[in-house]
Every structure is written in structure tokens, then in C-alpha cells.
Design an enzyme around this catalytic site. Structure first.
Site, PDB file in Angstrom:
ATOM      1  CE  LYS A  80      -3.905   2.062   2.469  1.00 38.25           C
ATOM      2  NZ  LYS A  80      -4.699   2.139   3.768  1.00 38.25           N
ATOM      3  CB  SER A 155      -8.032   4.051   2.744  1.00 40.15           C
ATOM      4  OG  SER A 155      -7.240   3.310   3.726  1.00 40.15           O
ATOM      5  CB  SER A 179      -8.574   1.356   5.524  1.00 40.11           C
ATOM      6  OG  SER A 179      -8.898   2.482   5.451  1.00 40.11           O
TER       7      SER A 179
END
Lengths: 492, 501
Positions: A80, A155, A179
Site C-alpha cells: 500500500k 482506503s 481500511s
């Protein structure tokens, strides 16, 4: 989408360690899959073609010398964009960090590497992990691999989509309020948020420091466990990392659901709370557990909905301070100096560098910490946080695991939640695990009804366990995974 | 305009002192600390790592040594050590503050409720209450000078100092004289240096003072007026501390006469100090004071001090300078002045005490003299402390023994000390080997005395006539003839015998 056969991390590592496949072959295949799919999905912002191939060759050389290349030998892992890697740029999906290169690896990245995993690229996310759809990303929208008109969740949408689309067998993300788990449910993969303190946060660009945890996206519970074992454990660079033996995460093997008390909070399943497809899926899972002899316990968690408002005080408060370092002085974006002074330079740098959601949360956080408001908001939120934790402690006295949907609905359309409040409500079932610091996992359990175009989207089931009880959580989840036998083959 | 006459005017000062702790590494990371002597001259921005520069993803980790040093100071100031304290973020933007917040301790300081006694220049003992002593991190520095001395258009940031452990000590407003504030500051410096927590070099900013000053005035009409509190920031010399307080003592009365402003909420302001003009300069009024939005730092765990840790630190606490000083005067009969100097350096104080203990014969005064005269001179020339000359307590004691037995002449002390500096041999061994011991050959001494008298008829005559001061000239002559190998005391005795029969 890719037609390459999909493997798990365990399969890949075993094959590479056993000399049946080379890491180079694995990486070539992965790069081809990414090249084939990423244009339509946009899961990856950067792909480390050369670096990954170089690492693969080193692993193959190790195998050739008869050395053990590690438990994740040759496994490509998506990272990420808010987790620091020395390859590429660490931007957190933000203009303010465009082009920023980290001189160090996050602890988790170091640990993955040490077991032979290969960072393959950086996955898109909501700016500084603030969002539930990955639409707040400065580098383009990520699409849901099951239905490209839909969001991947957020996210960590890029990581979820990268695994859900089959580009990679694993990716890592961060979970501050859901997330990891929510995008995993939207993209049909396993997403694990470990107990707060289980995994080092060093190298994770902080959003809400008391809530953030790094965790894996995988296709199987077994893989999630493997990644957690590798990434977790005490790190002296993170004072909040727990001194808990990492062997505690190894799932209780062959858990018999018959002996388990599965708590279903009534607030997770009350009438009208969820989309009918989601509700039906949860009902089905509950029925199956019961048919296997599992004991379903009704649980009352009256503070469930209070979590969102508590979260939207604590997380922005911490974020407003955590993001203060992005001031244009030492690195990152800086507005052109028009000579109007230091304060103006700060203000313009941050107004131009941060997107609207980040600005909104910085303002919110600044407000709740201001003198005169601190007691009414921040301090009160901390008190409620304590109550939520107490509520979980009570619940776990009468059950082993809490079960419910990960999200009240499946992946929604791009632009489908234009106002912040409705977006914030996406996290209603996940956020309290962060507030209480317990562990939770989402696994795919079914599909919603086909829309007019015949497309269907995965539904995720959310399981939670008491802090540092990953072993029990993963054991039960693995048993359930067997029963559910979710097919993650993408349509067409 | 207030024109009421003032009957009495009383100064009221509280003090905040920032002490840079000389740990090896910084407060929250392992990078070297510029306040440690090994790193004090590091070129700009060389004591910087990702944590110091606040790169994305970095986290602070507490330096235990800094906490222990703070506990040590806290104990020495008679403070309670908090069994539970925590770290808070103080949020504000400035280019020398990389994270955009300073990690500090807000409502739960590590040390609190202590006191420190000072002896004023007027000889009174005064108790100064300590409110708290908490730990935080220092900021970097902003400058405009490039290395080499040329000036840069714009501001330069040097992060070497960023993250240096900083102990902030806050006193009650117990001072009513500028001189007492200075005495307190000097005493605190001696204490902190003695405890080894700082080098205390004022020019380097190792200790910085911030007095909070106001006046209490009783007016002719019976009213009592308090002027608004003024905080003067960042004073790093005692001259500045004294100057700032004295200047405020006058300025606040003038301001009150002009504006009539009195102490009250929102009436505190911040001043700086102009060292050249010796005046305080307004920096900001309370109205535009910051809201620092303090909140607990979620990246750090609370500091829990258990009994074992506290006792471990307490065991390191030495007898403090003030107590030693009293003991040196009362038990050893030292002059106050000498006692003061002896406790300024812990190493010196320890060398002195070890020497005294070695002899154990009441020659403390002689030892103090030797250390503070000949040894100090030598240390001064070598640019080190007396305790760093490489002369042991046994050797010091040996020198004193030779002196007491009249076996070592005054003029030979320096030579012997020079030899002792580089040797493990005893004072006697060295003195013997190098021929520094006093000649006890009476006939030789007799001959030298006769020679001196013959060569200085006038002086000899003066001594015969009772002008004893003239004997110095004769003694000098004998000393010269002997090449310093005789003891002045016995020379004098010999001459006296010949001339005053």
C-alpha cells in the site's frame, strides 16, 4: 483480466523452495498479469519491474546454493502506498508527497523481504488512508475487479483489487477504521486487521496512530496467517508494538465449529441495517454454523453506532497532528514562495498539496483539540472509547468470536457516495475493532444479486476476536472458510 | 496616566530553566546528541536521521538515560518522582520543528513539588519552591549564516539540536531580587554539572533561563496593584538574567503609570532580550498566543517508574554540592571560598575527599591549597580540570606528606606535579629519583647562608635591626645558590639564627 492460474503464497513459496519453480518465473508471470490488468483496475501506482526481477534472481541463486530462501520465497507482494519502501516513491496517494523517496523500508517490508517475499509495486489508496472507496486518491481511481463500475472499497482499495483481480497472491494494507476489511469484502479476498500492537507501525505513514494497524490481503486464511507470522512481533522502533509471542497467531488447528460460541451482535443484523443480499448471506452463514453444531449467541453491543462518531473525533485529532510534518520545509510539495511570509507558505503548501478529504479531517481534528473544545470532543471521545472497549470485554465473556457482515452493502458505484457522512458510515461494523484494539478479519462468503448487466459482487463476513487472540480468530475463520468454499474466480 | 505615589514596590519572579541533557543519543532516537561533548562541534545537519527529520513513517522511541538523568535532578531538587507520567504533543508550526509538534509532558510531569535552598549574597538562606521538572525535546535552529561565515538570503535550518533531551524546571514565583535569581541559576548549574547531566556551557545554550516577572506595588492610597506578568524568553547568560529582571523592574512601573494595566487573564506577554542594548523587547501579547492543542502522544507508552527503578536511580545520587560545601567548612576548616571552588567539579571534589581520606590526619586545608593553587595552575595551563591531570589521591597525599616533613621545597612542587601527571609512581619515589627532596646537609646550608649575608650586607644589617621583611632577599639568594633544593622555611630559620642572636 488475467488468465494465468492463481496460486496462493503457500503454494508459490513451497514450489520455489522445492525447486519446482523459479522465483524469476513467478515474477515474470506476475508482471505479465499486472501489465494485463492494471490499466483497467489501476490497483498499482508503481510496479518495480527491474527491482523485483533482481530480487527473484537472488532468491533463485539461494535455492541453487542450497540455502533456504525463506517462508515467502518468491512471493510477490503489493505494498500500500502509505507503507515505506526504498523502491519507488512513497506518496500516500497525495500530491504533497509526489516523488518522495523513502530512504528506509517499513519494518513489515524488511520482515517480508527477510523471508523471501518480493515487493512488486505500490498500490493506490485514499489519500493518507482517509476514505472508504479509494476515490480520494491523487493518482486516479481504482476499479473493483468484479465490476469495474464499482469502487474497490478503501482506503486500501489498490491492495484489495490487486489480490482480488489475481494480479498478486498477497498485498499489505493498513486498517484505521476498516481500511483492510471493507475493501477485502468488496473485492472478494481475505483481509486481516491484527490486534493493535501486533504488527510494527514503523514505516507506516501515520493517520490515526492509536488505531492504525498493518495487515495482509490474501486469497486464503492460511496465507493471511503466514504473512502475519512474518510481519508481526515486537519491533524496538515502535514503542506501541506488543511483546507478545508471534507464535500466538498460528491458528488453532482443525477448529471444530461445534465447540464454538459464535456471538452475533443484534446491532449487526437488526432489521434494515443491511442490504438484503448481505443480510441473507449473514443469515446463511449463521445457519451453516448452527447446522455444524456451533452455538450462536445473541450479543448486545449498544455502542456499535457510537463508534463512528467516536472515531471521527479521535482519528482526525491524531491525523491533524500527524500530518503537520507535511509543511513543505524538508521534503515533498512546496507552494511557490510569493514572498507573503512563512504562514502563507505553509497555508498554500497544504491547501495545494492536500486533497479535500484530508483538509476536512485536519480541520476537524484541529477543532476538537482546540482549547475550549478539547473536553467536549476529544476527552469525551476517549471516555466513550473506554466504554466501547468494556462492551467488547463483556461480549467476549459470553462468546469466542463475534460475527456479522463486514459492510452493510457490497461495492457501490464510483461516485455513489458523494457526501462525506454516508461514506463515513461504511465503517460502522469495522471501526470499533480499531477503537478497542481487537483483531478482525473479513472473508468472502457469497455474492450479491446480479444487476441488469449480470454482474455480481462479493459479500464479506466479518469475524472479530479479543485482543491477541488471532490464534482463535484465524482457527475459526479457517474452519468457516472450508465450509463456505468461496470461488474467487472472476467472471468471464 | 497614574500619578498616585507608590509606597512599596516588590519584585516577583518565577523561573523556568531549560537544561540540555548530555545523553549520548537524542531523546527519541539513537542519533548522537549535540549536547554530548563528543558531538558538540558536529557540522550542521549531520546529527540527523529519519526520525529527527520527521520523515513519513518514523516513530519516536524514548531514551531511558534521559529519563534517569531527569529523575536524578528531580531527586536532587527534593521532588516527588511521578510513578506514572506520559508524553504529550505540543502542536505548532515552525521550520525548526520537524514534526510540527514537540513531544513534551503536559499535565503529568516526571518530577514535581520540590525545593532548592540558596545562600544569598547577603548571607541569608532562601527556599525556592520547585513546581515541576518535565522532560521534552529541543527544537532545531534557524540561522542565516553559511558555514565559512558568508550570509545567506533567507533562512537555514540546522536540525543538529532537534531532539536533544531538554529538562524544563519550573520554580514558584519565590524570588524578589534579581540577585537571588542569578544565585539560584548559578547554584542550579553547579548542581546539574555535579550530577553529570549537562556540561552547563552557557554560551552553547546548555542552560537557558526564562524568568516570569511582575511587580506588586502598594500605593499611597492603600491600593495594592500587580502588574501583568512578562515572560522573558531564552536568556543564556547570568548577565542577561540579571539585566532582564532589572530592566523589567523599572519598565513595568513606567508602563503601569502610562497604561494602568494590571495583572489579569490574558494580560501576560512575552519579551525577548537585546543583549547589546540591555533591554527587553516585546515579542507577543497574550492575545495572539498559540493554542498548542496538547494531547497525549499515541506513538509513545507512558513512563512507569517502579520501586526498583527509582531506588536504582536514587542510589546514584551523590552527596550534593551544598552539603559538601558545608561539610568542608565545618568539618575540615576550609575557607568558604575554597569550598565553593572544590564542589564546582565533581571530579575535583572527589579527588579532594579521596586525598583527605588517604592522609586522615587533618591536613585537608593543605590538600585544598595544593589542589586549588599549584594543581589548578597546572590544569589551567593544560586546559583541563584538576581531576583530569592524571594525579591520584595517593600521589596528592604523598606530596602533602613530603611537605609536612619539610622534605619538599615550595619551589619543587610544580616540578613534582609535572612528573606525577605522567606517572603511577608515588610522590616520594619520583622526588627522590629526580633529586627534588630538600637537602638536609646542615653545613652546606650554613655555607650558603654565610654567602648570602656576605653578598647582601645591607639586607643583613636591616634584619639585624629588626626589619624582618628584608630577610626575603637573603632567602632568595640561598634558594638560588641551592638550585631550589632546600626548603625556604629552613633557610629562613637558618638565616634568622645567624642574624638575630
Amino acid at each position: 483480466m488475467t488468465n494465468a492460474p492463481r496460486h496462493t503464497c503457500t503454494e508459490i513459496a513451497n514450489a520455489v523452495r522445492g525447486g519446482e519453480r523459479t522465483a524469476v518465473e513467478v515474477i515474470e508471470e506476475t508482471l505479465a498479469a499486472i501489465d494485463a490488468s492494471n490499466e483497467s483496475i489501476n490497483a498499482f501506482r508503481e510496479v518495480f519491474h527491474e527491482e523485483a526481477m533482481e530480487t527473484a534472481r537472488l532468491i533463485d541463486a539461494k535455492v541453487a546454493r542450497g540455502e533456504d530462501p525463506g517462508r515467502l520465497a518468491g512471493v510477490p507482494v503489493g505494498i500500500k502506498d502509505n507503507i515505506a519502501t526504498t523502491e519507488g516513491t512513497t506518496t500516500c496517494g497525495s500530491r504533497i508527497l509526489e516523488g518522495y523517496r523513502s530512504p528506509f523500508d517499513a519494518t513489515v517490508v524488511e520482515r517480508l523481504r527477510s523471508e523471501g517475499a518480493i515487493p512488486i509495486g505500490r498500490t493506490n489508496c485514499d489519500e493518507f488512508a482517509m476514505g472508504s472507496s479509494t476515490e480520494n486518491c491523487a493518482f486516479g481511481t481504482v476499479r473493483n475487479p468484479w465490476d469495474t463500475s464499482r469502487v474497490p472499497g478503501g482506503s486500501s482499495g489498490g491492495s484489495a483489487a490487486a489480490v482480488g483481480s489475481g494480479m498478486v497472491p498477497a498485498a499489505i494494507g493498513s486498517d484505521t477504521g476498516g481500511s483492510i476489511r471493507q475493501p477485502a469484502s468488496f473485492c472478494g479476498c481475505v483481509g486481516l486487521k491484527p490486534t493493535y500492537g501486533r504488527v510494527s507501525r514503523y514505516g507506516l505513514v501515520a493517520f490515526g496512530s492509536s488505531l492504525d494497524q498493518i495487515g495482509p490481503f490474501t486469497r486464503t486464511v492460511e496465507d493471511a496467517t503466514l504473512l502475519l507470522e512474518v510481519m508481526g512481533g515486537r519491533d524496538r522502533r515502535d514503542s506501541t508494538s506488543a511483546d507478545q509471542p508471534i507464535k500466538d497467531v498460528v491458528p488453532e488447528s482443525n477448529v471444530d465449529l461445534a465447540g464454538m460460541r459464535i456471538g452475533v451482535p443484534r446491532q449487526y443484523v437488526q432489521s434494515g441495517a443491511n442490504d438484503p443480499d448481505v443480510q441473507a448471506c449473514v443469515d446463511d452463514v449463521v445457519a451453516r454454523i448452527e447446522s455444524l453444531g456451533g452455538q450462536i449467541v445473541e450479543i448486545d453491543l449498544p455502542l456499535t453506532e457510537t463508534g463512528i462518531s467516536t472515531y471521527y473525533v479521535i482519528a482526525p485529532a491524531e491525523a491533524s497532528s500527524n500530518l503537520a510534518r507535511f509543511d513543505g520545509i524538508r521534503y515533498g510539495y512546496r507552494a511557490t514562495d510569493d514572498g507573503s511570509g512563512l504562514e502563507q507558505l505553509y497555508a498554500r503548501t497544504r491547501a495545494e498539496g492536500f486533497g479535500p478529504e484530508v483538509q476536512r479531517r485536519v480541520m476537524l481534528g484541529t477543532y476538537v483539540l482546540s482549547s475550549g473544545y478539547y473536553d467536549a470532543y476529544y476527552k469525551r471521545a476517549l471516555q466513550v472509547r473506554r466504554l466501547i472497549k468494556d462492551e467488547f470485554d463483556r461480549a467476549f465473556k459470553s462468546c469466542d468470536i463475534l460475527l456479522g457482515p463486514t459492510s452493510p452493502f457490497t461495492a457501490f458505484e464510483l461516485g455513489g457516495k458523494p457526501d462525506p457522512m454516508s461514506m463515513y458510515l461504511c465503517d460502522v461494523y469495522t471501526v470499533n475493532a480499531n477503537i478497542a484494539g481487537i483483531c478482525g478479519v473479513s472473508i468472502p462468503a457469497g455474492m450479491d444479486q446480479a444487476d441488469a448487466d449480470g454482474r455480481r459482487r462479493p459479500i464479506g463476513i466479518h469475524l472479530q476476536a479479543q485482543a491477541f487472540e488471532e490464534s482463535k480468530l484465524l482457527g475459526v475463520t479457517a474452519a468457516l472458510e472450508k465450509v463456505l468454499a468461496f470461488d474467487d474466480t472472476l467472471p468471464g | 496616566m497614574n500619578d498616585v505615589a507608590i509606597r512599596t514596590k516588590r519584585l516577583k519572579v518565577g523561573l523556568e530553566i531549560h537544561v540540555e541533557l548530555q545523553t549520548r543519543s537524542k531523546m527519541f532516537t539513537r542519533t548522537p546528541n549535540v549536547a554530548h561533548p563528543d558531538f558538540e562541534d558536529a557540522p550542521p545537519n549531520t546529527l540527523v536521521d529519519p526520525v529527527v527529520a520527521a520523515l513519513p513513517g518514523t516513530l519516536p522511541v524514548m531514551n531511558r538515560a534521559a529519563v534517569e538523568m531527569s529523575m536524578l535532578v528531580g531527586l536532587a531538587l527534593g521532588c516527588d518522582i511521578a510513578r506514572f507520567s506520559k508524553w504529550d504533543r505540543k502542536n505548532y508550526y515552525y521550520p525548526d520543528l520537524p514534526k510540527g509538534y514537540q513531544i513534551s509532558q503536559y499535565d503529568l510531569p516526571l518530577c514535581h513539588d520540590g525545593e532548592f535552598m540558596i545562600r544569598t549574597d547577603e548571607g541569608d538562606d532562601r527556599r525556592i519552591g520547585i513546581i515541576r521538572a518535565h522532560l521534552e525535546e529541543d527544537t532545531g535552529k534557524l540561522g542565516h549564516d553559511l558555514p565559512g561565515g558568508s550570509t545567506f538570503e533567507g533562512s537555514l535550518v540546522d536540525l543538529n539540536r532537534a531532539g536533544t533531551p531538554l529538562l524544563e524546571i519550573v520554580t514558584h514565583p519565590d524570588f524578589d531580587r534579581a540577585e537571588d535569581v542569578v544565585t539560584f541559576g548559578q547554584e542550579l548549574r553547579v548542581l546539574c554539572r555535579f550530577l553529570g547531566v549537562t556540561q552547563g556551557v552557557m554560551q552553547r545554550g546548555h542552560m537557558r533561563f526564562e524568568p516570569n516577572i511582575n511587580l506588586e506595588m502598594e500605593l499611597e492610597d492603600g491600593r495594592v496593584v500587580k502588574t501583568p506578568i512578562v515572560e522573558v524568553k531564552n536568556l543564556n547568560s547570568f548577565r542577561a538574567v540579571r539585566g532582564a529582571i532589572e530592566h523589567e523592574y523599572d519598565r513595568q512601573e513606567v508602563e503601569w503609570r502610562e497604561t494602568g494595566r494590571e495583572m489579569g487573564p490574558g494580560a501576560k506577554s512575552t519579551y525577548g532580550w537585546d543583549d547589546e542594548k540591555m533591554v527587553t523587547v516585546l515579542q507577543r501579547e497574550k492575545e495572539d498566543a498559540h493554542d498548542y492543542r496538547y494531547f497525549p502522544d499515541p506513538d509513545l507508552v507512558p513512563v512507569v517508574v517502579d520501586d526498583a527503578w527509582l531506588e536504582e536511580v536514587r542510589a546514584q545520587l551523590p552527596e550534593l554540592p551544598a552539603a559538601r560545601r558545608t561539610r568542608y567548612v565545618d568539618d575540615f576548616g576550609l575557607r568558604e571560598k575554597d569550598a565553593v571552588v572544590l564542589v564546582e567539579e565533581r571530579g575535583l571534589s572527589e579527588l579532594f575527599e579521596a586525598s583527605v581520606a588517604t592522609l586522615n590526619d587533618g591536613s585537608a586545608v593543605a590538600i585544598a591549597k595544593l589542589l586549588l593553587n599549584q594543581c589548578a595552575k597546572r590544569a589551567n595551563e593544560s586546559g583541563c580540570g584538576v581531576h583530569q591531570l592524571g594525579i591520584s589521591a595517593d600521589q596528592i597525599a604523598g606530596v602533602i606528606k613530603l611537605r609536612e616533613a619539610d622534605e619538599l621545597g615550595t619551589q619543587s612542587i610544580d616540578a613534582l606535579l609535572a612528573l606525577l601527571s605522567g606517572s603511577d609512581d608515588s610522590a616520594r619515589e619520583l622526588a627522590e629519583r629526580e633529586g627534588l627532596l630538600v637537602i638536609v646537609d646542615e653545613s652546606q646550608l650554613d655555607a650558603w647562608c654565610d654567602e648570602a649575608i656576605a653578598a647582601n650586607e645591607q639586607a643583613a644589617e636591616d634584619v639585624r635591626n629588626g626589619k624582618m621583611a628584608a630577610i626575603g632577599r637573603l632567602v632568595g639568594h640561598v634558594m638560588k645558590s641551592s638550585g631550589g633544593s632546600v626548603d625556604a622555611k629552613s633557610v629562613q630559620a637558618g638565616l634568622r639564627k645567624k642574624l638575630t642572636n
